[in-house]
Motif scaffolding. Sequence first.
Motif, mmCIF file in Angstrom:
data_model
loop_
_atom_site.group_PDB
_atom_site.id
_atom_site.type_symbol
_atom_site.label_atom_id
_atom_site.label_comp_id
_atom_site.label_asym_id
_atom_site.label_seq_id
_atom_site.Cartn_x
_atom_site.Cartn_y
_atom_site.Cartn_z
ATOM 1 N N SER A 279 -20.958 -32.507 6.622
ATOM 2 C CA SER A 279 -22.233 -31.795 6.559
ATOM 3 C C SER A 279 -22.598 -31.490 5.112
ATOM 4 C CB SER A 279 -22.163 -30.503 7.373
ATOM 5 O OG SER A 279 -21.923 -30.776 8.739
ATOM 6 N N ILE A 280 -21.612 -31.010 4.358
ATOM 7 C CA ILE A 280 -21.857 -30.710 2.948
ATOM 8 C C ILE A 280 -22.201 -31.973 2.174
ATOM 9 C CG2 ILE A 280 -20.803 -29.850 0.817
ATOM 10 C CD1 ILE A 280 -19.106 -27.971 2.562
ATOM 11 N N ILE A 281 -21.413 -33.016 2.385
ATOM 12 C CA ILE A 281 -21.627 -34.273 1.655
ATOM 13 C C ILE A 281 -22.936 -34.933 2.074
ATOM 14 C CG2 ILE A 281 -20.724 -36.603 1.292
ATOM 15 C CD1 ILE A 281 -17.910 -35.429 1.593
ATOM 16 N N GLY A 282 -23.238 -34.891 3.375
ATOM 17 C CA GLY A 282 -24.469 -35.511 3.857
ATOM 18 C C GLY A 282 -25.703 -34.888 3.237
ATOM 19 N N VAL A 283 -25.719 -33.566 3.134
ATOM 20 C CA VAL A 283 -26.860 -32.870 2.518
ATOM 21 C C VAL A 283 -26.890 -33.118 1.022
ATOM 22 C CG1 VAL A 283 -27.850 -30.605 2.037
ATOM 23 C CG2 VAL A 283 -26.945 -31.113 4.317
ATOM 24 N N TRP A 284 -25.728 -33.078 0.380
ATOM 25 C CA TRP A 284 -25.651 -33.165 -1.081
ATOM 26 C C TRP A 284 -25.928 -34.574 -1.595
ATOM 27 C CZ3 TRP A 284 -20.642 -34.128 -4.095
ATOM 28 C CH2 TRP A 284 -20.889 -34.057 -5.469
ATOM 29 N N LEU A 285 -25.279 -35.580 -1.012
ATOM 30 C CA LEU A 285 -25.384 -36.937 -1.547
ATOM 31 C C LEU A 285 -26.526 -37.741 -0.945
ATOM 32 C CD1 LEU A 285 -21.677 -38.187 -1.850
ATOM 33 C CD2 LEU A 285 -23.195 -37.393 -3.666
ATOM 34 N N PHE A 286 -26.781 -37.552 0.342
ATOM 35 C CA PHE A 286 -27.746 -38.411 1.022
ATOM 36 C C PHE A 286 -29.022 -37.687 1.428
ATOM 37 C CE2 PHE A 286 -23.502 -40.197 1.945
ATOM 38 C CZ PHE A 286 -23.660 -41.446 1.356
#
Length: 317
Positions: A279-286
Amino acid sequence: MSDDRSHPPYAASAAVAAPPPIPPQTPPPVRDRTRLAIALMCLVSLIFAFQDVFSRILGGDYPPVLIVMIRYWVFAAFVIALVARQPGGLRRAIRTKRPLTQIARGVILALEVVLMVEAFVRLGLIETHAVFSVYPLLVAALSGPVLRETVGWRRWTAIAIGFLGILVILNPGGGVISVTALLPFAAALMFALYGLLTRHVSRDDPAMVSFFWTGVSGAVAMTLIGIWDWQWLAPMDWVWMGCLCVCGMTSHYLMIRSYEMAEASALQPFGYTQLVWVSIIGVWLFGETLRPNVVVGGAIVVAAGIFTLWRQRRRSA
């Protein structure tokens, strides 16, 4: 290991990480190292999340079957090297009393990984994992008809609540549910079947044998399917593929180490931390959107899954 306690909730995404179905036979766990084992499992979940990132990056430019095929080549080499160091070596690992079931397990897991990579590209990391988290509930639901196990009313209630959570995630009232939205659910169903077949063969074959057949049969199946889509990756994409394979081998090793220190049933709930990481990576990177219905539905599914795991642990105790 003879039951589903050998499968952490996100071993699939594992599965996307093509995780080992069950680690090689190890000595009894050391209780005073449980905290370290939990920390390792959380680290494994973080590595799994980065594997998913690399899979999504590559899946946007190449066929998922090609990505999974190359990954399985490396995975099979890792499995062979690891199993060769175990007592009896490769000769023992090849001998199985259920060859067809072992092959089916490996093929099902490989195809499940392909579906997950496709879902990452079409739906994103967050929604894919929110739906995929239903897989422990599917294991519980299918254990009756597949393995003739008894599922009590408490677990059936948790399963029903978990499926309500899936409906919240899919939000059928907001429009027609697309086939794409069902990709991670189909992957979860396949991973649940894979887990049940693993429990079935564990009655006759040791963990080392199942581990070997998972890697080798999956690699053969993906080669037969993916070789027709072969193309050379761009130089930078080979770097991403290398990172993906390194993460895969690292996560496999750390997972095995964590199972040496604590019982799998104690570690399973911490596999859900992967949902937080993606969830964190999806919002941050994508730039993915963390929609309220996905958060609420995901929380319902995870809560139901943890309750189911807890009931299974109590029954085992």
